[in-house]
Design an enzyme around this catalytic site. Structure first.
Site, PDB file in Angstrom:
ATOM      1  CG  ASP A 485       4.732  -8.852   5.273  1.00 52.02           C
ATOM      2  OD1 ASP A 485       5.322  -9.924   5.402  1.00 52.02           O
ATOM      3  OD2 ASP A 485       3.852  -8.449   6.055  1.00 52.02           O
TER       4      ASP A 485
HETATM    5  C1  BGC Z   1       1.376  -4.816   2.258  1.00 55.71           C
HETATM    6  C2  BGC Z   1       2.242  -5.014   3.457  1.00 55.71           C
HETATM    7  C3  BGC Z   1       1.621  -5.986   4.377  1.00 55.71           C
HETATM    8  C4  BGC Z   1       1.241  -7.268   3.657  1.00 55.71           C
HETATM    9  C5  BGC Z   1       0.479  -8.172   4.586  1.00 55.71           C
HETATM   10  C6  BGC Z   1       1.060  -6.137   1.629  1.00 55.71           C
HETATM   11  O1  BGC Z   1       0.214  -5.941   0.543  1.00 55.71           O
HETATM   12  O2  BGC Z   1       2.013  -3.953   1.367  1.00 55.71           O
HETATM   13  O3  BGC Z   1       2.470  -3.782   4.118  1.00 55.71           O
HETATM   14  O4  BGC Z   1       2.489  -6.301   5.404  1.00 55.71           O
HETATM   15  O5  BGC Z   1       0.457  -6.984   2.530  1.00 55.71           O
HETATM   16  O6  BGC Z   1       0.085  -9.346   4.032  1.00 55.71           O
HETATM   17  C1  NOJ Z   2       2.673  -4.453   7.679  1.00 53.22           C
HETATM   18  C2  NOJ Z   2       2.809  -5.787   8.315  1.00 53.22           C
HETATM   19  O1  NOJ Z   2       1.794  -5.962   9.278  1.00 53.22           O
HETATM   20  C3  NOJ Z   2       4.179  -5.937   8.953  1.00 53.22           C
HETATM   21  O2  NOJ Z   2       4.315  -7.226   9.468  1.00 53.22           O
HETATM   22  C4  NOJ Z   2       5.258  -5.638   7.969  1.00 53.22           C
HETATM   23  O3  NOJ Z   2       6.490  -5.687   8.642  1.00 53.22           O
HETATM   24  C5  NOJ Z   2       5.070  -4.292   7.313  1.00 53.22           C
HETATM   25  N1  NOJ Z   2       3.759  -4.199   6.755  1.00 53.22           N
HETATM   26  C6  NOJ Z   2       6.101  -4.004   6.239  1.00 53.22           C
HETATM   27  O4  NOJ Z   2       5.896  -4.766   5.110  1.00 53.22           O
END
Ligand code: BGC
Ligand code: NOJ
Length: 815
Positions: A485
């Protein structure tokens, strides 16, 4: 090294023996529509279906002390005031124990010979939480004491509740009847539901005004009414309604008093709303309290929680695994975590506030992989719900709210891996159940009102979406991000007030993802097998053609010499490549290219795994996400470079992606490596809890990596895709019992020194008792397979055609 507790495997419990754990250690209750969370000190909250829209009790995140709101009991005896769960008073106890079990927690505290036990659970199918309370006089003298209960009500809509005080401080309404407190804020207008907080025993006083019970200038550690030893019988008008009950007890030596408190979400349904103006019709609440006033009903409800879990877990049990950590995770805790992630996605935990994220599209699809064996019918419905949030061009809403099942417009779509995960969940469902009818279920597209396109249409649309959205290297475009993400290659954000995930224009962008290419390989290969199973060979070869093309592209465009490149940015510069100064190698492209079958005939897959081993892995903490971490912010990379080095996506150990590497090792028959890697992130195997800090019984999303100043520190436990994928790793890749279209496939990959193990697996109505022996000390390869004593060729157990419901399977490794 402090000791905070231990596993009680035979009871499927984790026993916490001191309350001051390095972080709150959480547990979940409920698996239908009503949920609760509780820590070892009784912190946490309760909600119906959606932690944002139907929250019953309040919880302040970001609080100090941490985890200071919950379901509290206070004991006042003489001058002494204490909580059996230690908090909020933190009065020193003579004994403390919290047993987190599956769907329940039992907290027992003892002081001056008085023992108070609080057993909390949510009965199956009910929209209520029960606290069974037992107070015991363990002394030889009669004892007098007062017990106080306490919860703070939330006005249901949690975001408004914690932000809009000019309104909320004037809306609070309650009613009191006997031992029951009814929280009925907004009931006069549009709501048709209320909260019941009732005691099954006669009470000696109550409070519903927080100002009266706690006091404006007091805290939960010294609530005014408790300190004074007397509730004030206050009625809340506005401000902050609470539920507090006083129970005075006189206990003879050795005497025990047992009663219950019920916290219920009551939907009024078609009943008349009012008995008289301003007086709520409380028929349903009264009925609930009357029912649970019988302690036999309370005990039966608790037994139902336990029996339900035993029956679910009996679907997959591996009782004789030579490694205790893998054994307890695969048999108990990993499955409990899969239940929580399936139900809650990433919405409500100790770190997810319940107001931010609903159900994630990619997350929920992956959660199904670890859940589908438990309750396939629910997985089926979930798949259809998820697919219905897809748009006709294949775009998926990245998240949706469970209550409305509608996509969240504020985050929108354009996370280009999203569509493909639907194929993985659907294929997993069909392999588990053999039920092809799901493919014909009508589930319309979110932007095509009245559309009745079947699920299979969504699957083809998802493939087409990836094919249609490709960049200069013919690799899939990344959009706002892929699985990572934080790889926001189109956000170019220089503005601290915007979200990395939604900033930037993805239209016309060139940024490409090798991870999505690998995922596409995996998904298409899955689909080819599905089409063969359906007898649609032409479709199978059509999809195979797409697979072959993508494979060629990956091998031609994405091999970097010793590993697979991660992505190409908006200017087509490589990311995760030897030419980069930082972020030279990423884990996800190694994982998905290998899992998708790239590098099989040219040695690259093995090399990619070896590169992970060399640059990313440590046996203590697992694999970092990439190497080296970014030491500066790059607007062309986005959020990944926003985190300090070694945390989260900037080279933290992101447990979720580690699991794919574990599968990778098993593909190569590397049983030692697979187990070693598995244990490197396994919470049960963590040795120093002052370093790891998070719960020892469930996976945390992230562990600070070797590149951080605090290596080994776990964070963001419970709601992570690691749950489902670890279960896949342990149950299918290592222990090797794999649901397949035509039967169970047996293909373990274990350390050579394991002599064997057994698995009991219920699959399509048949119980398979599988004994695996390893006389030749091999890691992989089934030499012989005997089904009820009959040797068969290959390693797939055919489904019995003669109505047998119990099948004995003997597997000998060593081919
Ligand atoms: C986090 C991710 C997460 C995303 C969700 C980010 O700040 O680092 O792990 O999936 O937010 O919106
Ligand atoms: C948490 C999110 O829920 C997931 O969708 C994503 O793949 C991981 N973070 C990695 O960024």
């Amino acid at each position: 090294m402090a000791n905070y507790g231990h596993f009680d495997d035979s009871n499927r419990e984790y026993v916490i023996t001191r309350p001051d754990t390095p972080l709150p250690w959480l547990n979940y209750f409920g698996q239908d529509e009503f949920f609760g969370m509780a820590t070892q000190t009784a912190g946490g909250y309760t909600f119906w279906k959606d932690a944002k829209l139907r929250r019953l009790t309040r919880y302040r995140y970001n609080n100090n002390p941490m985890d200071n709101d919950g379901r509290f009991l206070y004991v006042k005896q003489g001058k002494s005031v204490w909580n059996p769960g230690w908090k909020p008073t933190r009065t020193k106890l003579d004994a403390f124990e919290c047993r987190h079990g599956l769907g329940y927690s039992r907290i027992t505290g003892k002081k001056d010979g008085i023992e108070v036990e609080q057993l909390m659970f949510i009965p199956p199918g009910e929209n209520l939480e029960v606290w069974k309370i037992s107070v015991r006089n363990k002394t030889k003298k009669p004892q007098k004491l007062s017990l106080f209960s306490y919860v703070e009500f939330c006005f249901f809509e949690a975001l408004n509740d914690m932000t809009n005080y000019q309104r909320t401080y004037s809306i609070g309404e309650v009613e009191i009847e006997g031992s029951a407190i009814y929280h009925k804020t907004e009931y006069r207008e549009r709501r048709n539901h209320y909260t019941l907080f009732g005691c099954t025993r006669k009470i000696d006083g109550y409070d519903t005004s927080r100002d009266a019970f706690v006091g404006v200038h007091h805290g939960l550690h010294d609530p005014k009414a408790v300190m004074a030893g007397k509730c004030t019988n206050s009625r809340a008008f506005g401000w902050n309604p609470v539920g507090a009950q006083q129970i005075n007890l006189s206990l003879k030596p050795g005497q025990e008093e047992t009663f219950a408190i019920v916290l219920a979400y009551v939907d009024q349904g078609d009943l008349p709303k009012f008995d008289s103006p301003m007086v709520m019709n409380k028929t349903k609440g009264r009925e609930i309290l009357a029912r649970y006033s019988d302690m036999k009903v309370v005990d039966a409800a608790f037994n139902a929680v336990k029996e339900r879990w035993e029956s679910l877990l009996s679907i997959y049990q591996a009782p004789k695994v030579p490694n205790v950590h893998l054994q307890r995770m695969v048999n108990t805790w990993n499955q409990a975590q899969c239940m929580a992630t399936f139900n809650l996605s990433r919405s409500a935990s100790g770190y997810e506030t319940g107001i931010g994220r609903g159900m994630g599209y990619r997350d929920s699809n992956q959660d199904i992989l670890g859940f589908v064996h438990l309750l396939p019918a629910r997985a089926r419905q979930r798949i259809l719900d998820i697919a219905s949030t897809q748009l006709a061009d294949g775009t998926c809403f990245h998240q949706y709210q469970p209550l409305t099942k509608k996509g969240n417009a504020d985050i929108g779509g354009g996370f280009n891996d999203d569509p493909l995960w639907l194929i993985l969940s659907t294929c997993a469902y069909i392999r588990e159940t053999g039920d092809l009818t799901i493919l014909n279920e009508p589930c319309g597209y979110a932007d095509k009102p009245g559309s009745k396109d079947p699920l299979l249409h969504h699957i083809e649309t998802s493939i087409q979406y990836t094919l249609n959205n490709r960049g200069p290297h013919a690799l899939p475009l990344i959009g706002h991000a892929d699985w990572n993400d934080c790889l926001n290659l189109n956000c170019h954000s220089k503005e601290p007030n915007e979200s990395f995930q939604t900033a930037g224009d993805i239209a016309g962008s060139k940024a490409e993802s090798v991870m999505i290419a690998g995922l596409f390989l995996y998904a298409t290969r899955d689909l080819v097998k599905l089409y063969h199973f359906m007898g649609q060979t032409q479709d199978a070869s059509r999809i195979q053609g797409h697979y072959d093309d993508m494979l060629k592209t990956v091998e031609e465009q994405a091999w970097d010499g010793a590993w697979y490149t991660r992505a190409f940015d908006a200017e087509s510069k490589p990311i995760g490549s030897k030419v980069c100064k930082e972020g030279k190698i990423y884990i996800e492209s190694q994982a998905w290219c290998v899992l998708g079958g790239a590098g099989q005939n040219n040695g690259r897959a093995k090399k990619a795994l070896q590169a992970v081993d060399k640059y990313l892995y440590t046996p203590e903490h697992g694999c970092a996400l990439q190497y080296p971490p970014y030491s500066t912010y790059h607007s062309e990379l986005g959020e990944v470079s926003s985190y300090p080095p070694g945390y989260k996506e900037n080279a933290g150990v992101f447990s979720h992606n580690n699991t794919w590497i574990h599968i990778g090792w098993t593909m190569f028959g590397e049983g030692e490596k697979a187990l070693e890697y598995y244990l490197s992130i396994c919470p049960s195997a963590k040795k120093d809890h002052d370093v790891y800090r998070s719960e020892p019984y469930v996976y945390a999303q992230m562990t600070a990596s070797q590149f951080s100043p605090t290596p080994g520190e776990g964070k963001n436990s419970w709601l992570t895709g690691t749950g489902a994928w670890s279960f896949v790793v342990a149950s299918q890749s290592i222990l090797g019992v794999q649901p397949d279209y035509t039967g169970l496939r047996i293909d373990p990959c274990i350390p050579k020194k394991w002599k064997g193990f057994s698995v009991s697996r219920k699959f399509r109505g048949v119980t398979y008792s599988i004994e695996v022996t390893n006389p030749k000390s091999k890691s992989k390869g089934v030499k012989s397979l005997k089904i009820d004593g009959q040797k068969i060729a290959g390693n797939v157990i055919p489904l019995p055609t003669d109505g047998r419901t119990a099948v004995k399977v003997e597997v000998t490794l060593g081919a």
